[in-house]
Scaffold this active site. Structure first.
Site: not given
Ligand code: UFG
Length: 331
Positions: A140, A116
């Site tokens: 993670y 990741t």
């Molecule tokens: N976000 C919001 N509102 C929501 C959900 C997410 O504002 O309801 C924001 C988060 O704060 C973040 C972005 O949207 O800034 C993306 O969040 P996600 O939860 O969709 O994804 P993450 O970036 O946290 O994590 C994902 C995968 C991981 C991976 C990562 C790599 O879950 O496995 O991308 O970029 F490591």
């Protein structure tokens, strides 16, 4: 080629199994069904086995004798990992150690591992290259980085050949609409946004509006799940052709902010919905965008769906279809 897919009943794994089926590979899926669904495994057999149950895992390996493993099975939610770190180290690290033991017992030679972008933490450079420093900011990311280390050390000692793929933000669904992302407690941005657009969640929250990004919200590199799976096929070909063990980023090399993604979901769905600002989420970096030049050059990866509108459209289609299915089941 006989392929064992761990986590093959889950979101990315099930798209991989479908693609392998379309290409006539022989597959066996191993999944504990903690997040996965048996109906999502569209090809080959499913064995309900937890990677933490070594004996059961070894039995499957000795019976199936795979040539290669694609290892998806993992806990993948950043916020959950902050609250339950041991769950992440157990599943993602110990699960991988068990898997390597079982691969050694059965003489399996190749491994493609789901890592990741979270291993980079807060990157010094955007876009991020594979050789940039790794310094995760959540359990993670650490659990995946530790697993990478274990794979590298084991490869050195045993001759196992591996490709580690560092995924950026995987989203979207099967363009044929047969499978898609299902989550008991959805946290991912695009999944939540399409659930709001289809009326299953009342409003959208934006976590943080004071990041050092162009509009103050988090920036990510969203990659279509089928393109990601294609990168795994390319990795298998590369390994079989004698390619050396290596690490590759998988993303499109351009970032969208949370607000841009929400806007796209509104456009594609034709629904306006409420958006509220909320505090930053723990463990979130401001921006993560891939430099995937190495995967394009060395693995000959040719992404087909590099379009946020298409990613959202397939996610939305799946959501509409699958929510109907569950209503129908309830009735
Ligand atoms: N976000 C919001 N509102 C929501 C959900 C997410 O504002 O309801 C924001 C988060 O704060 C973040 C972005 O949207 O800034 C993306 O969040 P996600 O939860 O969709 O994804 P993450 O970036 O946290 O994590 C994902 C995968 C991981 C991976 C990562 C790599 O879950 O496995 O991308 O970029 F490591």
């Amino acid at each position: 080629m006989r392929l064992l897919v761990t986590g093959g009943a889950g979101y990315i794994g099930s798209h991989m199994v479908k693609l392998l089926g379309d290409k006539a590979y022989e597959t066996l899926t191993v999944d504990n069904l903690s997040e996965g669904n048996p109906w999502a495994v569209l090809h080959g057999e499913l064995r309900v086995v937890d990677l933490l149950n070594y004996k059961a895992l070894e039995e499957v390996f000795l019976e199936f004798k795979p040539d290669a493993v694609i290892h998806f099975a993992a806990k993948v939610k950043v916020p959950e990992s902050v609250k339950k770190p041991l769950l992440y180290y157990e599943n993602n690290l110990l699960g991988t150690v068990n898997l390597l033991h079982a691969m050694q017992r059965s003489g399996t030679r190749y491994l493609v591992f789901s890592s990741t972008a979270a291993v980079y933490g807060i990157p010094e450079n955007i876009p991020v290259k594979e050789e940039d420093p790794t310094n995760p900011i959540n359990p993670y990311g650490w659990s995946k980085l530790f697993a990478e280390r274990v794979i590298k050390d084991f490869s050195y000692a045993s001759g196992l050949k591996y490709v580690i793929l560092r995924y950026f933000n995987v989203a979207g669904a099967d363009p044929e609409g047969k499978i898609g992302q299902v989550s008991k407690e959805p946290t991912h941005l695009i999944l939540r946004a399409v659930k709001v657009a289809t009326g299953q969640i009342p409003y959208m929250e934006v976590f943080g509006k004071d990041y050092p990004t162009h509009d103050g919200t988090g920036v990510r590199d969203y990659v279509h799940v089928v393109d990601l799976c294609e990168a795994h096929l390319k990795a298998l070909d590369y390994l079989r052709e004698g390619g050396k063990s290596d690490v590759f980023n998988v993303g499109y090399g351009r970032g969208y902010s949370v607000l841009e993604v929400i806007q796209k979901v509104k456009e594609v769905s034709g629904k306006d919905f409420e958006v509220r600002y909320a505090p930053r989420r723990e463990g979130d970096p401001p921006a993560l965008v891939a430099d995937s030049g190495k995967a394009v050059k060395v693995l000959k990866w040719e992404p087909k769906y590099d379009d946020l509108g298409f990613i959202v459209k397939t996610a939305l289609n799946w959501e509409i279809q699958s929510s109907k299915v569950s209503c129908y089941n309830i009735v």
